[in-house]
Motif scaffolding. Structure first.
Motif, PDB file in Angstrom:
ATOM      1  N   ASP A  13       0.838  -1.192   0.000  1.00 44.42           N
ATOM      2  CA  ASP A  13       0.000   0.000   0.000  1.00 44.42           C
ATOM      3  C   ASP A  13       0.878   1.249   0.000  1.00 44.42           C
ATOM      4  O   ASP A  13       1.654   1.466   0.928  1.00 44.42           O
ATOM      5  N   GLU A  14       0.766   2.052  -1.054  1.00 44.70           N
ATOM      6  CA  GLU A  14       1.625   3.226  -1.201  1.00 44.70           C
ATOM      7  C   GLU A  14       1.319   4.323  -0.196  1.00 44.70           C
ATOM      8  O   GLU A  14       2.140   5.210   0.014  1.00 44.70           O
ATOM      9  N   ALA A  15       0.158   4.286   0.444  1.00 41.96           N
ATOM     10  CA  ALA A  15      -0.202   5.302   1.434  1.00 41.96           C
ATOM     11  C   ALA A  15       0.326   4.961   2.820  1.00 41.96           C
ATOM     12  O   ALA A  15       0.163   5.738   3.751  1.00 41.96           O
ATOM     13  N   ILE A  16       0.947   3.794   2.960  1.00 45.13           N
ATOM     14  CA  ILE A  16       1.537   3.385   4.233  1.00 45.13           C
ATOM     15  C   ILE A  16       3.042   3.453   4.101  1.00 45.13           C
ATOM     16  O   ILE A  16       3.641   2.742   3.300  1.00 45.13           O
ATOM     17  N   LYS A  17       3.654   4.331   4.900  1.00 49.81           N
ATOM     18  CA  LYS A  17       5.103   4.519   4.801  1.00 49.81           C
ATOM     19  C   LYS A  17       5.844   3.531   5.701  1.00 49.81           C
ATOM     20  O   LYS A  17       6.774   2.874   5.265  1.00 49.81           O
ATOM     21  N   ASN A  18       5.443   3.441   6.957  1.00 52.00           N
ATOM     22  CA  ASN A  18       6.074   2.532   7.919  1.00 52.00           C
ATOM     23  C   ASN A  18       4.998   1.904   8.794  1.00 52.00           C
ATOM     24  O   ASN A  18       3.957   2.513   9.035  1.00 52.00           O
ATOM     25  N   TRP A  19       5.302   0.711   9.276  1.00 57.43           N
ATOM     26  CA  TRP A  19       4.392   0.074  10.226  1.00 57.43           C
ATOM     27  C   TRP A  19       5.186  -0.904  11.082  1.00 57.43           C
ATOM     28  O   TRP A  19       6.230  -1.399  10.674  1.00 57.43           O
ATOM     29  N   VAL A  20       4.669  -1.150  12.294  1.00 55.35           N
ATOM     30  CA  VAL A  20       5.296  -2.091  13.209  1.00 55.35           C
ATOM     31  C   VAL A  20       4.236  -2.630  14.152  1.00 55.35           C
ATOM     32  O   VAL A  20       3.266  -1.941  14.485  1.00 55.35           O
ATOM     33  N   VAL A  21       4.395  -3.896  14.552  1.00 56.63           N
ATOM     34  CA  VAL A  21       3.495  -4.518  15.526  1.00 56.63           C
ATOM     35  C   VAL A  21       4.296  -4.817  16.778  1.00 56.63           C
ATOM     36  O   VAL A  21       5.364  -5.427  16.701  1.00 56.63           O
ATOM     37  N   ASP A  22       3.789  -4.407  17.929  1.00 58.99           N
ATOM     38  CA  ASP A  22       4.411  -4.712  19.210  1.00 58.99           C
ATOM     39  C   ASP A  22       3.795  -6.005  19.735  1.00 58.99           C
ATOM     40  O   ASP A  22       2.725  -6.001  20.337  1.00 58.99           O
TER      41      ASP A  22
END
Length: 69
Positions: free
Chosen positions: A26-35
């Motif tokens: 998804d180009e609208a999501i730059k970074n993501w992380v799950v804790d």
């Protein structure tokens, strides 16, 4: 771009592997992380999407997400 946080039902690295293609493509999501150490399995997403749009992406991957304030 803003950072959104969600309580999820993501439980393990395998779950993270499952959602990765949905979030990475998804180009609208730059970074993501799950804790995964958090009891709420918090997903943090840097995006231009709304919370509802991110929740929809997770739903397509087979997971639930509830925005945290």
């Amino acid at each position: 771009m803003e950072t959104l946080k969600f309580k999820t039902n993501i439980k393990c690295g395998g779950c993270v592997d499952t959602i990765s293609p949905f979030l990475n493509q998804d180009e609208a999501i730059k970074n993501w992380v799950v804790d995964l150490k958090s009891p709420d399995r918090v997903l943090q997403v840097e995006t231009t999407h709304s919370a509802a749009e991110v929740t929809g992406i997770l739903k397509k991957a087979g997971y639930t997400a509830q925005e945290l304030n």
